[in-house]
Design a protein around this motif. Structure first.
Motif, mmCIF file in Angstrom:
data_model
loop_
_atom_site.group_PDB
_atom_site.id
_atom_site.type_symbol
_atom_site.label_atom_id
_atom_site.label_comp_id
_atom_site.label_asym_id
_atom_site.label_seq_id
_atom_site.Cartn_x
_atom_site.Cartn_y
_atom_site.Cartn_z
ATOM 1 N N TYR A 284 0.845 -1.183 0.000
ATOM 2 C CA TYR A 284 0.000 0.000 0.000
ATOM 3 C C TYR A 284 0.887 1.243 0.000
ATOM 4 N N ARG A 286 0.863 5.291 0.026
ATOM 5 C CA ARG A 286 0.078 6.510 0.214
ATOM 6 C C ARG A 286 0.576 7.574 -0.765
ATOM 7 N N ILE A 313 -1.010 -1.077 -4.453
ATOM 8 C CA ILE A 313 -2.130 -0.145 -4.512
ATOM 9 C C ILE A 313 -1.626 1.259 -4.195
ATOM 10 N N ALA A 315 -2.796 4.757 -3.187
ATOM 11 C CA ALA A 315 -4.024 5.236 -2.546
ATOM 12 C C ALA A 315 -3.877 6.677 -2.074
ATOM 13 N N ARG A 316 -4.923 7.466 -2.287
ATOM 14 C CA ARG A 316 -4.908 8.856 -1.841
ATOM 15 C C ARG A 316 -5.225 8.997 -0.356
ATOM 16 N N ASP A 317 -5.902 8.003 0.223
ATOM 17 C CA ASP A 317 -6.305 8.139 1.616
ATOM 18 C C ASP A 317 -6.395 6.772 2.284
ATOM 19 N N SER A 320 -9.221 4.213 1.032
ATOM 20 C CA SER A 320 -8.920 3.391 -0.143
ATOM 21 C C SER A 320 -8.135 2.145 0.237
ATOM 22 N N GLU A 323 -10.544 -0.270 2.193
ATOM 23 C CA GLU A 323 -11.518 -0.968 1.346
ATOM 24 C C GLU A 323 -10.870 -2.103 0.561
ATOM 25 N N HIS A 324 -9.644 -1.902 0.106
ATOM 26 C CA HIS A 324 -8.935 -2.997 -0.563
ATOM 27 C C HIS A 324 -8.631 -4.113 0.440
ATOM 28 N N CYS A 336 -13.071 -1.555 8.765
ATOM 29 C CA CYS A 336 -13.145 -0.678 7.599
ATOM 30 C C CYS A 336 -14.072 0.501 7.871
ATOM 31 N N ARG A 340 -13.444 4.665 7.783
ATOM 32 C CA ARG A 340 -14.287 5.654 7.085
ATOM 33 C C ARG A 340 -14.718 6.771 8.047
#
Length: 349
Positions: A284, A286, A313, A315-317, A320, A323-324, A336, A340
Motif C-alpha cells: 500500500y 500513500r 495499490i 491510494a490517496r487516503d 482506499s 476498502e482494498h 473498515c 471511514r
C-alpha cells in the motif's frame, strides 16, 4: 547511571523493545552520556525544547560497557559498540509461556562508572498470527515533509508528540490491520523510519497518543551526529535490510508493506518482492504528491509485482487502503467502517 532519559545528565541506559520468535530473540539499546538540562530552562518554552534537542543530538555513546541479559532461564552477555549501542541475538533455550506475547527481559549494564539494573520487553507473535505488517513512518503514518528537508528536520526534532499530525484515518486503519478479519489477531506491527534513535521516545508518545498499535518495534537508525560530526551517516538499504531480516525471522508468514510515494518506498518494496516472491501479499503506497510521471512509474511497478503474487495499490487516503484490505479479507467490516468514520471526522476538523 540511570535508566531512561528524564532530563538528567550523566550516563544513561535506554533499552528498546525487542522482538523474536519462540526460538530466538533480538534486543537492542544504548548506553550514553549526555549533558543535563540547564536549570533556568526547566519551566519550558522554545529555549528548553532547543536545549533538549541539542542534548539528544550530542549524546556520547559509552563503548565497551558490558550488558548482561536474562530472558527467563536464558542468559547472554554483550558489549556496547563505539557508539554505545548493544545488539543481542539470543537463542532461547527454554519454553516460553504460549499465551503471552510480551515477555520481560532483565538487563544489568556495567560501565567504568557505575552499574544499573533495568528491564525491557520483547514481543513474540502468538500462534494465531496470520500476517505481519511493516510500515514506513515518515509521510506514511505522520507528516514529516520529506519533500522539504528543512521542514522534515524541524518536525523530526522540534515538534513534540502532541503537535505531530497523523494522517486522517491512519490510526483506525492500523488498528484494523492489527486485529485482522476476526478482530483479535494481534498481528505484529513493525515500523521503519529514516529518523535517528534519538527521537524514539517522541515517536512512542505519538503512537500512544493517537492509539496506533505500537506492537512492537520502531526500527530507526543511528545518524552518528555529534559536534565533531554534525551530519548524519548514510543509511543506504536501511529499510530493505530491516524488511529482509523480518522475512527471514518470520519465514512462514506473509507480509503487507506500507509506504508513501514521496521517496523510494515503491522501488524498495518492488525489489523485495522480486527477491522474496510469494511472501508479500500487498503493498500500500500513500499518494503524497500530484506528479503524473510519478504515478505512471508506480503503476509500472504494480505491473511488475503482479507476477510474484502481490498487489501494489496507490491510494490517496486511508479509506482506499481499508476498502482494498477488506475485499482481500485482511481486515473486518467493522474495522473498515471505523476507518471511514475516523477519516471523515478528521477531515472535517
Amino acid at each position: 547511571m540511570r535508566g531512561g532519559d528524564k532530563g538528567e545528565g550523566g550516563v544513561i541506559v535506554h533499552p528498546y523493545r525487542g522482538y523474536g520468535s519462540h526460538t530466538e530473540a533480538f534486543i537492542m539499546g544504548r548506553v550514553f552520556r549526555q549533558p543535563g538540562r540547564l536549570m533556568k530552562w526547566e519551566k519550558g518554552g522554545a529555549a528548553r525544547d532547543l536545549v533538549d534537542v541539542t542534548r539528544r543530538l550530542v549524546r556520547h555513546g559509552v563503548r565497551d560497557a558490558r550488558v548482561d541479559i536474562r530472558l527467563g532461564a536464558t542468559h547472554a552477555t554483550v558489549t556496547t559498540d563505539r557508539d554505545g549501542y548493544f545488539h543481542a541475538h539470543i537463542d532461547i533455550t527454554h519454553t516460553l509461556p504460549a499465551e503471552a506475547i510480551w515477555h520481560s527481559v532483565k538487563l544489568e549494564v556495567l560501565s567504568e562508572d557505575d552499574a544499573i539494573s533495568t528491564e525491557t520487553e520483547i514481543y513474540i507473535p502468538p500462534a494465531s498470527t496470520d500476517l505481519i505488517v511493516i510500515s514506513d513512518i515518515d509521510d506514511t503514518v505522520m507528516y514529516t515533509g520529506v519533500a522539504n528537508k528543512l521542514k522534515m528536520l524541524y518536525r523530526l526534532f522540534m515538534e513534540k508528540a502532541d503537535r505531530r499530525t497523523a494522517f486522517p484515518g491512519v490510526a483506525a486503519l492500523y488498528r484494523a490491520l492489527y486485529g485482522g478479519a476476526e478482530g483479535n489477531r494481534k498481528r505484529p506491527m513493525l515500523y521503519v523510519s529514516r529518523g535517528p534513535w534519538s527521537i524514539y521516545e517522541v515517536l512512542e508518545m505519538f503512537f500512544n497518543m493517537n492509539r496506533i498499535p505500537v506492537g512492537p518495534i520502531l526500527f530507526l537508525r543511528e545518524w552518528g551526529m555529534t559536534l565533531k560530526r554534525p551530519w548524519p551517516r548514510k543509511a543506504e538499504d536501511h529499510k530493505s535490510d530491516v524488511i529482509c531480516n523480518m522475512l527471514s525471522l518470520y519465514d512462514t508468514l506473509p507480509f503487507i508493506l506500507i509506504g508513501d510515494s514521496g521517496q523510494r518506498d515503491p522501488e524498495v518494496y518492488t525489489e523485495i518482492v522480486k527477491m522474496h516472491p510469494d511472501r508479500v501479499r500487498a503493498i500500500y503506497i500513500r499518494k503524497v504528491d500530484d506528479d503524473p510521471q510519478r504515478d505512471a512509474a508506480i503503476e509500472a511497478l504494480a505491473n511488475e509485482v503482479k507476477h510474484a503474487g502481490c498487489e501494489l495499490i496507490l491510494a490517496r487516503d486511508s479509506v482506499s487502503i481499508a476498502e482494498h484490505a477488506l475485499a482481500k479479507g485482511y481486515i473486518s467490516e467493522e474495522g473498515c467502517e471505523a476507518v471511514r468514520e475516523d477519516t471523515h471526522r478528521q477531515q472535517q476538523q
